[in-house]
Design an enzyme around this catalytic site. Structure first.
Site, mmCIF file in Angstrom:
data_model
loop_
_atom_site.group_PDB
_atom_site.id
_atom_site.type_symbol
_atom_site.label_atom_id
_atom_site.label_comp_id
_atom_site.label_asym_id
_atom_site.label_seq_id
_atom_site.Cartn_x
_atom_site.Cartn_y
_atom_site.Cartn_z
ATOM 1 N N HIS A 164 17.082 13.405 -17.705
ATOM 2 C CA HIS A 164 15.630 13.343 -17.659
ATOM 3 C C HIS A 164 15.041 13.486 -19.067
ATOM 4 C CE1 HIS A 164 12.128 13.488 -15.095
ATOM 5 N NE2 HIS A 164 11.615 14.394 -15.905
ATOM 6 N N ASP B 135 0.847 -1.191 0.000
ATOM 7 C CA ASP B 135 0.000 0.000 0.000
ATOM 8 C C ASP B 135 0.890 1.251 0.000
ATOM 9 O OD1 ASP B 135 -1.643 2.113 0.704
ATOM 10 O OD2 ASP B 135 -2.795 0.969 2.167
#
Ligand code: MEV
Length: 441
Positions: free
Chosen positions: A393, A296
């Site tokens: 990136h 979770d």
């Protein structure tokens, strides 16, 4: 005009799709085709996904990647990561490779305590409540015996039940603050079941107690729920090496690099605006492994950020030092993870992720996840203090831009080649695609 729908959950999947497509999209046919394209062709797999949540109409894919070469406590791992951000897996792999030849990562679980609370209001004499609680404490435990039996066999169970007076923070507010050991399970169901039983016992015993019958005081249970703040379920991961071994980047001397890394961490400790982004980079690694292993990630996120504020100001989760010529970089994070229960035995890709990780215990998974966070942070901060992140990136983002412009495989090869020596920006890529297409006309 769209009118509210009754009984949406009772409709068949096709009916749900029809309703959403007709009422909320401009092209019913296109929407239907798109949603169905993402259905799994294997009915069993699709049914499994349909039943994870209510009102499933399709699947939402995310890439499942592998970051190899992670040496953790002398074992070599290939770490599965589920994430959409282009550069994350590449950065993790790069950091893993960097530390592979420098002793690898060391990780230790410091403690594994989980927390849950029964929150209640009581308007009587606090001393009488303490005496009442001392009397019922063994009953609270014995009433949960059938719930805790199996967990106890596995070495877990209820550790402590404590009465806490919170009336300074809120009038009449008290709680049963309970701690648990849940071994390889994340433990949410176990903890919540125990807490709900504690609350029933508390109410029943109170109603029969003298403070209720004679003193006419009241006790009202407001709620019983686990806490995702687990400051005593902590794992530490670290890397270290002599400064002169930080010698991979030809454009910066090892000592200058070590000092800049240290400075960057000091800034993240001192400045919350930077700390949030610094920690976001850590969560790029943590969430990706948490998601791949069916845990979770919202619980982990909430707990980690609360921990980052534990000293009264939001701060860096990683730390760095330079002492006696040794550069050290480490992280301490709370991670309540499970490798049994929940999605771990249901989702085929989660099962596979755990198999790739050599079927780890929850403690082993805590170490792997913390290492992924540390590696991600090392890679990000390393880029930030050297080249800047945009270079790497944008190189990774290049494929996204080309896909957006529906570049062919041939165009992709040519453009990737072109950008080996040119700076990637959205406009530069668009220009290159247009130029290529013009030349081919
Ligand atoms: C981007 O997803 C994460 C970074 O911003 C993290 C950081 O700044 O440390 C690069």
């Amino acid at each position: 005009m769209i009118t509210p729908i009754q009984g949406f959950s009772k409709l068949s999947k096709d009916e749900k799709i029809k309703w959403i497509a007709e009422n909320y999209t401009s092209n019913t046919e296109q929407t239907t085709t798109l949603l169905k394209r993402y259905w799994n062709t294997n009915n069993t797999v699709q049914k499994l996904h349909d039943e994870f949540i209510e009102n499933t109409i399709t699947n939402y894919y995310l890439p499942f990647g592998i970051a190899p070469n992670f040496l953790i406590n002398d074992t070599l791992y290939a770490i599965p990561m589920v994430i959409e951000e282009s550069s994350v897996v590449a950065a993790a792999s790069k950091a893993a490779k960097f530390w592979l030849t420098r002793g690898g990562f060391k990780a230790t679980v410091l403690n594994t305590e989980k927390v849950g609370q029964v929150h209640f209001m009581y308007d009587g004499d606090p001393k009488k409540l303490i005496a009442f609680f001392d009397k019922i404490k063994p009953i609270l435990k014995s009433d949960t015996a059938s719930l805790t039996k199996n967990m106890e066999k596995r070495g877990g169970g209820v550790l402590e039940i404590e009465l806490r007076d919170k009336t300074i923070d809120l009038k009449n507010y008290y709680q049963l603050h309970c701690t648990f050991e849940t071994q390889d399970a994340m433990g949410a169901n176990f903890i919540n079941s125990c807490l709900e039983q504690f609350s029933k016992t508390l109410k029943r015993e109170f109603e029969n107690s003298e403070i209720a019958t004679k003193d006419k005081t009241t006790l009202e249970v407001v709620m019983s729920i686990l806490s995702n703040y687990v400051p005593n379920c902590i794992v530490k991961a670290e890397v270290s090496c002599p400064i002169e071994d930080l010698n991979e980047d030809k454009n910066i001397a090892p000592k200058a690099f070590a000092e800049k890394m240290l400075r960057a961490v000091q800034i993240a400790k001192a400045e919350p605006f930077r700390a949030v982004t610094h920690n976001k980079g850590i969560m790029n690694g943590i969430d990706a492994v948490v998601l791949a292993t069916g845990n979770d990630f919202r619980a982990v996120e909430a707990g980690v950020h609360a921990y980052a504020s534990k000293d009264g100001r939001y701060s860096s989760l990683t730390h760095a030092s330079i002492e006696n010529g040794i550069f050290k970089f480490w992280i301490e994070v709370p991670l309540a993870l499970g490798t049994v229960g929940g999605l771990t035995s249901l989702h085929p890709l989660v099962k596979l992720a755990l198999e790739i990780l050599q079927k780890p215990s929850a403690q082993e998974l805590m170490k792997i996840v913390a290492v992924a966070g540390l590696a991600q942070n090392f890679a990000a901060v390393r880029s930030l203090v050297t080249t800047g992140i945009q270079e790497g990136h944008m190189k990774m983002h290049l494929m996204n831009i080309m896909n957006q412009f529906e570049a062919t495989e041939n165009e992709k090869i040519k453009i990737v080649d072109y950008f080996k020596n040119h700076t990637v920006s959205h406009s530069a890529v668009v220009e290159a695609i247009e130029k290529l297409r013009k030349n081919n006309d």
